[in-house]
Design an enzyme around this catalytic site. Sequence first.
Site, PDB file in Angstrom:
ATOM      1  N   SER A 335       1.443  -4.842  -1.595  1.00  0.00           N
ATOM      2  CA  SER A 335       2.873  -5.103  -1.410  1.00  0.00           C
ATOM      3  C   SER A 335       3.525  -3.900  -0.730  1.00  0.00           C
ATOM      4  CB  SER A 335       3.533  -5.393  -2.758  1.00  0.00           C
ATOM      5  OG  SER A 335       3.434  -4.266  -3.611  1.00  0.00           O
ATOM      6  N   TYR A 336       4.815  -4.018  -0.470  1.00  0.00           N
ATOM      7  CA  TYR A 336       5.530  -2.982   0.280  1.00  0.00           C
ATOM      8  C   TYR A 336       5.387  -1.617  -0.405  1.00  0.00           C
ATOM      9  CZ  TYR A 336       9.182  -0.991   3.226  1.00  0.00           C
ATOM     10  OH  TYR A 336       9.873  -0.232   4.139  1.00  0.00           O
ATOM     11  N   PRO A 337       4.910  -0.597   0.331  1.00  0.00           N
ATOM     12  CA  PRO A 337       4.560   0.675  -0.326  1.00  0.00           C
ATOM     13  C   PRO A 337       5.709   1.664  -0.503  1.00  0.00           C
ATOM     14  CG  PRO A 337       3.891   0.752   1.967  1.00  0.00           C
ATOM     15  CD  PRO A 337       4.506  -0.604   1.748  1.00  0.00           C
TER      16      PRO A 337
END
Length: 862
Positions: A335-337
């Site tokens: 997922s978005y880091p």
Amino acid sequence: MKTVFMVAEKPSLAQSIAKILSRGGMSSHKGLNGACSVHEYMGTFAGQPVRFKMTSVCGHVMTLDFLGKYNKWDKVDPAELFSQAPTEKKEANPKLNMVKFLQVEGRGCDYIVLWLDCDKEGENICFEVLDAVLPVMNKTHNGEKTVFRARFSSITDTDICNAMACLGEPDHNEALSVDARQELDLRIGCAFTRFQTKYFQGKYGDLDSSLISFGPCQTPTLGFCVERHDKIQSFKPETYWVLQAKVNVEKDKSLLLDWDRVRVFDREIAQMFLNMTKLEKEAQVEATSRKEKAKQRPLALNTVEMLRVASSALGMGPQHAMQTAERLYTQGYISYPRTETTHYPENFDLKGCLRQQANHPYWADTVKQLLTEGINRPRKGHDAGDHPPITPMRSATEDELGGDAWRLYEYITRHFIATVSHDCKYLQSTISFRIGPELFTCSGKTVISPGFTEIMPWQSVPLEESLPTCQRGDTFAVGEVKMLEKQTSPPDYLTEAELITLMEKHGIGTDASIPVHINNICQRNYVSVESGRRLKPTNLGIVLVHGYYKIDAELVLPTIRSAVEKQLNLIAQGKADYRQVLGHTLDIFKRKFHYFVDSIAGMDELMEVSFSPLAATGKPLSRCGKCHRFMKYIQAKPSRLHCSHCDETYTLPQNGTIKLYKELRCPLDDFELVLWSSGSRGKSYPLCPYCYNHPPFRDMKKGMGCNECTHPTCQHSLSMLGIGQCVECESGILVLDPTSGPKWKVACNKCNVVAHCFENAHRVRVSADTCNTCEAALLDVDFNKAKSPLPGDETQHTGCVFCDPVFQELVELKHAASCHPMHRGGPGRRQGRGRARGRRPPGKPNPRRPKDKMSALAAYFV
């Protein structure tokens, strides 16, 4: 039929999103800039059939910069940069022609959906895209909504489809907070950087840094490193003494006991306690305890924790770790880091993410057990309101990812599985002994249930020797009591992980910018990365921080930047006025700048102690054209020449080697020429130190060597050595390198294209004649008789390096990216790397004609 234009932040992201939404039924083609593709498919939008066009940008479309003269260090007082210097938005990468590309693709569209990353920078890019596209979109007359924002946290079918079904609007306040940060960093950073760079590089020769930069976040980051260095340097070790006792519990088994007093700093007192305990032959059990304890599973993973672990456990620098995480995200693995959140929302599909890992060869058994027995709800962490914690979104193997990408993915996945596992439970046993008047203790741990430590074995409870079963009043024979002398030790240098923790604690930077600030202080030679990824300040870093403390401590302390970050967050929340925050902050730093300039002598006193003046640095190399004395070549960054007699300093090209060029002199100013080279296989060219810093002709700019000089008769100039337009870039001209024999080279004077040619030729000269086909200058080549490629006993040949079939066999081009489509594979011609053909476009004069203005010929691969 109406058209919906959709824009993502990266080309790979656009392709993934379009593939999901079109269910694979899309057509794709390259855009005009060559970097971004356009994906088209048919679908429905707002209940009507439409044509979708999906493309991307490559990060920020625009960047903030000063106008005109304010970009020239020598012409503007840095103090003017705080308020008087006007700024403008320029294309971040002009070569990509991103604005034109967006306008071409977005022209005539009816709706726009923005798929930029869902953080503040992404919101800012949304409005950069809108500024480019809205003027060319179809106009609406009934107030219909045309701008939409997609919000998502991972590249999965579910997340992307949900984002498309729940479109919102871009957040103008968050975009404004980024604009404010950009302008503050530009004005404050440039003003301080320009002043201290010019001041100190004009006085000292061994600073070994091309830029003495200042940054509102960068400088406090360096301050943390120097603060730890100062603690190490000022540390004075103290001697202390401890008592260590052993008791025999079985025939061949003994227990090592810890003294309850821990340590004493007086030897005589320690000796007194030793004498009293040595008289005793038995140790009596005073108390025993057995308690069940739990080691908590980790909180869900956010960016800062990921960067900390990547540095301390994986040996990856923060910036490299962030780039690796972003690649994993765009490829759909995680997922978005970029997130500050450590708490999963109630509706997050934890089981769905876990099932993705059920067949993984490394942790399938653990995952299947969790799915069968039921997962444990993750601990309640911090909800920052941005993105869910970093989570693996699909399974991957080591062979699939490889290297650092796999190591980071493996950690993220193990961390996620640990968050839904049970706590580690263990039994802690403690026995307290009395030997004479003194108390000693030993303890041990026995694992009851490993819990999450099965998937994170490095977190497991260490195996310890089991303690004997005993009760109060039992006695054991004392095996030994001794006194040990030890010393207190200084703290070690900060690790990157510790620095990240400090930056987060004090509000320096954001989860996205922290890696950039740490990388900057490394690149500027302010700190060096030692073993264990510890950051050791250099002399330059130490002196700068001590100088800031001496003049104005707030320049280096985290307090003022932390306060600014809070104001920027208020802008993002719509609770503070953008212009007021900007004006107030700039006014504070402008006053600080004037005080810093007035007090610079305080920092200079520290510099004098650590660094050598220009006159005492470097080695004599070439003669000055004014006084005819030798100038000294200062090799430390930035490399330059200094004439101590004239007190003049001349900058040189960087990142290469400099040597004297045959003691030849410039016909304009009598300075001895020097030769810059990037290596045996790269380009090299001579230059006049004076002309390089003071261009002699109107069509020349500062920083041009002899290969760009338009002097009509000088034997080293472009006029005499230029051949034809570069095969790759539009503005460059291929120039013969007269120093490269016997491995002759022709190199572009703008880009990095290098042609190796005529190996072992005795002599190569640029002829006054030009090619009848392409009007490039001809080359006269004398070959060695023993190695001549010419037929018979011929050793001399004159021809065009682009068109002559004899020369085409002897040319090897390096660094050129691709072939130009024109003239490729024509009749009777052979295709291949290094076969080039030139032709002069209409209106382009020949660079070999002295009367014409210098320009390039268009040369293309055949």
